[in-house]
Design an enzyme around this catalytic site. Structure first.
Site, PDB file in Angstrom:
ATOM      1  N   ARG A  80      40.934  80.108  22.351  1.00 27.59           N
ATOM      2  CA  ARG A  80      40.623  78.725  22.719  1.00 27.59           C
ATOM      3  C   ARG A  80      39.515  78.733  23.756  1.00 27.59           C
ATOM      4  NH1 ARG A  80      46.349  77.791  24.976  1.00 27.59           N
ATOM      5  NH2 ARG A  80      45.817  79.940  25.410  1.00 27.59           N
ATOM      6  N   CYS A  85      35.965  73.106  16.757  1.00 31.85           N
ATOM      7  CA  CYS A  85      36.832  73.736  15.745  1.00 31.85           C
ATOM      8  C   CYS A  85      37.646  72.736  14.929  1.00 31.85           C
ATOM      9  CB  CYS A  85      37.764  74.723  16.425  1.00 31.85           C
ATOM     10  SG  CYS A  85      36.861  75.962  17.345  1.00 31.85           S
ATOM     11  N   ASN A 140      44.736  76.172  12.295  1.00 37.51           N
ATOM     12  CA  ASN A 140      44.035  75.090  12.989  1.00 37.51           C
ATOM     13  C   ASN A 140      44.424  73.726  12.432  1.00 37.51           C
ATOM     14  OD1 ASN A 140      42.756  76.679  14.810  1.00 37.51           O
ATOM     15  ND2 ASN A 140      40.682  76.253  14.118  1.00 37.51           N
TER      16      ASN A 140
HETATM   17  C1  UGA Z   1      41.230  75.625  18.844  1.00 35.59           C
HETATM   18  C2  UGA Z   1      42.541  76.409  18.663  1.00 35.59           C
HETATM   19  O1  UGA Z   1      43.483  76.022  19.651  1.00 35.59           O
HETATM   20  C3  UGA Z   1      42.276  77.908  18.756  1.00 35.59           C
HETATM   21  O2  UGA Z   1      43.486  78.620  18.486  1.00 35.59           O
HETATM   22  C4  UGA Z   1      41.212  78.298  17.717  1.00 35.59           C
HETATM   23  O3  UGA Z   1      40.883  79.667  17.790  1.00 35.59           O
HETATM   24  C5  UGA Z   1      39.948  77.492  17.983  1.00 35.59           C
HETATM   25  O4  UGA Z   1      40.252  76.098  17.888  1.00 35.59           O
HETATM   26  C6  UGA Z   1      38.913  77.889  16.960  1.00 35.59           C
HETATM   27  O5  UGA Z   1      39.169  77.709  15.764  1.00 35.59           O
HETATM   28  O6  UGA Z   1      37.899  78.472  17.328  1.00 35.59           O
HETATM   29  P1  UGA Z   1      39.777  74.845  20.978  1.00 35.59           P
HETATM   30  O7  UGA Z   1      39.032  73.979  20.019  1.00 35.59           O
HETATM   31  O8  UGA Z   1      39.021  75.694  21.933  1.00 35.59           O
HETATM   32  O9  UGA Z   1      40.751  75.858  20.174  1.00 35.59           O
HETATM   33  O10 UGA Z   1      40.664  73.899  21.881  1.00 35.59           O
HETATM   34  P2  UGA Z   1      42.189  73.388  21.938  1.00 35.59           P
HETATM   35  O11 UGA Z   1      42.759  73.792  23.228  1.00 35.59           O
HETATM   36  O12 UGA Z   1      42.926  73.763  20.733  1.00 35.59           O
HETATM   37  O13 UGA Z   1      41.955  71.823  21.983  1.00 35.59           O
HETATM   38  C7  UGA Z   1      41.342  71.109  20.908  1.00 35.59           C
HETATM   39  C8  UGA Z   1      41.369  69.632  21.169  1.00 35.59           C
HETATM   40  O14 UGA Z   1      42.677  69.117  20.981  1.00 35.59           O
HETATM   41  C9  UGA Z   1      40.933  69.203  22.570  1.00 35.59           C
HETATM   42  O15 UGA Z   1      40.045  68.095  22.443  1.00 35.59           O
HETATM   43  C10 UGA Z   1      42.228  68.789  23.221  1.00 35.59           C
HETATM   44  O16 UGA Z   1      42.022  67.794  24.199  1.00 35.59           O
HETATM   45  C11 UGA Z   1      43.016  68.268  22.045  1.00 35.59           C
HETATM   46  N1  UGA Z   1      44.490  68.310  22.233  1.00 35.59           N
HETATM   47  C12 UGA Z   1      45.128  69.505  22.344  1.00 35.59           C
HETATM   48  C13 UGA Z   1      45.229  67.141  22.234  1.00 35.59           C
HETATM   49  O17 UGA Z   1      44.664  66.026  22.110  1.00 35.59           O
HETATM   50  N2  UGA Z   1      46.592  67.196  22.368  1.00 35.59           N
HETATM   51  C14 UGA Z   1      47.253  68.370  22.487  1.00 35.59           C
HETATM   52  O18 UGA Z   1      48.505  68.350  22.589  1.00 35.59           O
HETATM   53  C15 UGA Z   1      46.504  69.555  22.486  1.00 35.59           C
END
Ligand code: UGA
Length: 440
Positions: A154, A260, A208
């Site tokens: 992440r 992602c 994902n």
């Molecule tokens: C995501 C995945 O979590 C990773 O495991 C994966 O490797 C990565 O994509 C990828 O494919 O490269 P990332 O995009 O860095 O990672 O960020 P996340 O922490 O997953 O958050 C994604 C989005 O979801 C953010 O905008 C966050 O604010 C949102 N989110 C997350 C929510 O709105 N609610 C939640 O409960 C969790």
């Protein structure tokens, strides 16, 4: 082991640095000479906690070097990771031109047995595509294998995630290649799964898409909570105690952004369609997510009436905390709607402001949350950076024209905020502003 890593984005650079840290000799390759120069000077082109220190140490100890020459790196190494970008095309399908170009260069440079590892998130079938391109371009019939090794890191915790992954997936049709990659990851002592190529490619998208599904699911529940006077935070918490559901990724709010989830779910929808299957379930994840920013602005409008002439302060612009990445950030959509409706926008983010400024030069960028709140009719929390948790809310309230707080990430305690004199809106939280005397 001697390893080349093509692409120095989040995945490539972190992978390269971590493999160097594990004692391998790593050549990081990028087509952008400015990035290569920065890396060789110990300056990471991306902001990621812990990355600069690790990069500098491995440069000093001469385990890592950056170059623009992928052909030479291929000749020098046995394992070549492809970590180049796969930006979405207009139809939402990933553009594989950088993957194709890397594969062609590797093919031309083949001078002995090599393992080519796809780490970029690529559509199902890309492993075979890379194999074909290398075959077409190799000058001599040197042997090689293609492996899929999806990355699950992440942003914001990329180094920690790479050093301590939940699982390592190695998809290879030849066990010899799989074992070599197992050897590379062995020092991490984490669970490893060896699958065929197609399975590894699906695991990445299925993971994902499922996480994105959890977010859209809880956001749909949040909407129902708002209509019924229920509270989504408590609902999610209670659901999450069931270990089959789990607490993670059930935070309702503005939905997901980043490089992602939006792109990967879109690509997954295309893949499912391409194979003649019904993508409805997956499409709805995006439909729900796309509606979040507009709905949030509608809540602000319901409170303030016309937004023209109003000042809205935004806290946080990055797509999530601990990164300066603004790709598909919810802030961008929210700013667009606010400006469309004639509002004045003030904003503060600890690191992402320069990037947003390049897109929206017309809004006011502030030095901190307090400055952003000055004379604002509403304060909207967009990204839940830690520094926003413990703000002095009396100071914020006194700075504002009207104390209206819109919490897009459910970061604050509604009762506490109301006691402090704010009108408080949280996504999917019981609206109880009954003793609200704050509207001017
Ligand atoms: C995501 C995945 O979590 C990773 O495991 C994966 O490797 C990565 O994509 C990828 O494919 O490269 P990332 O995009 O860095 O990672 O960020 P996340 O922490 O997953 O958050 C994604 C989005 O979801 C953010 O905008 C966050 O604010 C949102 N989110 C997350 C929510 O709105 N609610 C939640 O409960 C969790």
């Amino acid at each position: 082991m001697k390893i080349a890593v093509a692409g120095t984005g989040y995945v490539g650079l972190v992978t390269g640095v971590v493999f160097a840290e594990l004692g391998n000799e790593v050549i990081c390759v990028d087509i952008d000479p400015a990035k290569v120069d920065a890396i060789n000077k110990g300056q990471s082109p991306i902001y990621e906690p812990g990355l600069d220190e690790l990069l500098q140490r491995n440069l000093e100890e001469e385990r890592l070097i950056a170059t623009t020459d992928l052909a030479q790196a291929t000749r020098d190494c046995e394992v070549i990771f492809i970590c180049v970008g796969t930006p979405p095309t207009e139809t939402g399908e990933p553009d594989l031109k950088y993957v194709d170009a890397a594969a062609a260069t590797i093919g031309r440079a083949l001078n002995g047995y090599k393992i080519i590892v796809n780490k970029s998130t690529v559509p199902i079938g890309t492993g075979d595509r890379v194999r074909r391109i290398i075959e077409q371009h190799r000058a001599e019939p040197h042997d090689f294998d293609v492996v899929s090794n999806p990355e699950f890191l992440r942003e914001g915790s990329a180094v920690a995630d790479t050093l301590n992954p939940d699982r390592i997936v190695i998809g290879a049709d030849n066990p010899r290649a799989a074992m070599k990659i197992v050897e590379l990851y062995a020092p991490l002592e984490r669970p490893m799964l060896i699958t065929n190529l197609a399975t590894a490619e699906i695991i990445k998208y299925a993971s994902n898409t499922f996480l994105a599904l959890k977010i859209s699911f809880i956001n749909a529940i949040a909407d129902l909570c708002e209509r019924t006077g229920a509270d989504v935070v408590q609902t999610a918490k209670a659901m999450g105690y069931d270990p089959r559901i789990g607490q993670a990724f059930l935070q309702a709010g503005l939905g997901f952004g980043g490089s992602c989830f939006p792109k990967d779910v879109q690509a997954f929808v295309h893949t499912v369609q391409r194979y003649g299957l019904d993508p409805t379930l997956f499409e709805q994840i995006l439909v729900i997510n796309d509606a979040r920013p507009k709905q949030f602005v509608a809540r602000i409008r319901e409170r303030l009436g016309e937004l023209s002439g109003r000042t809205i302060a935004l806290l946080g612009l990055a797509f999530k905390p601990n990164t300066d990445d603004i790709r598909e950030a919810r802030s961008l959509e929210i700013i667009r709607f606010l400006l469309q409706e004639g509002a004045t926008v003030r904003a503060y983010d600890p690191v992402a402001m320069p990037r947003v400024q390049a897109i929206y030069p017309q809004i006011t960028y502030c030095r901190n949350a307090y400055e952003a709140a000055e004379n604002a009719d509403a304060l909207a929390l967009i990204t839940e950076w830690n520094e926003f948790r413990q703000l002095n809310f009396e100071r914020i309230r006194n700075a504002m024209r009207q104390p209206n707080l819109f919490d897009g990430r459910n970061l604050y305690d509604p009762q506490r905020m109301r006691k402090l004199g704010f009108y408080y809106y949280g996504v999917g939280r019981a609206a109880d502003n009954s003793d609200d005397k704050t509207m001017l």
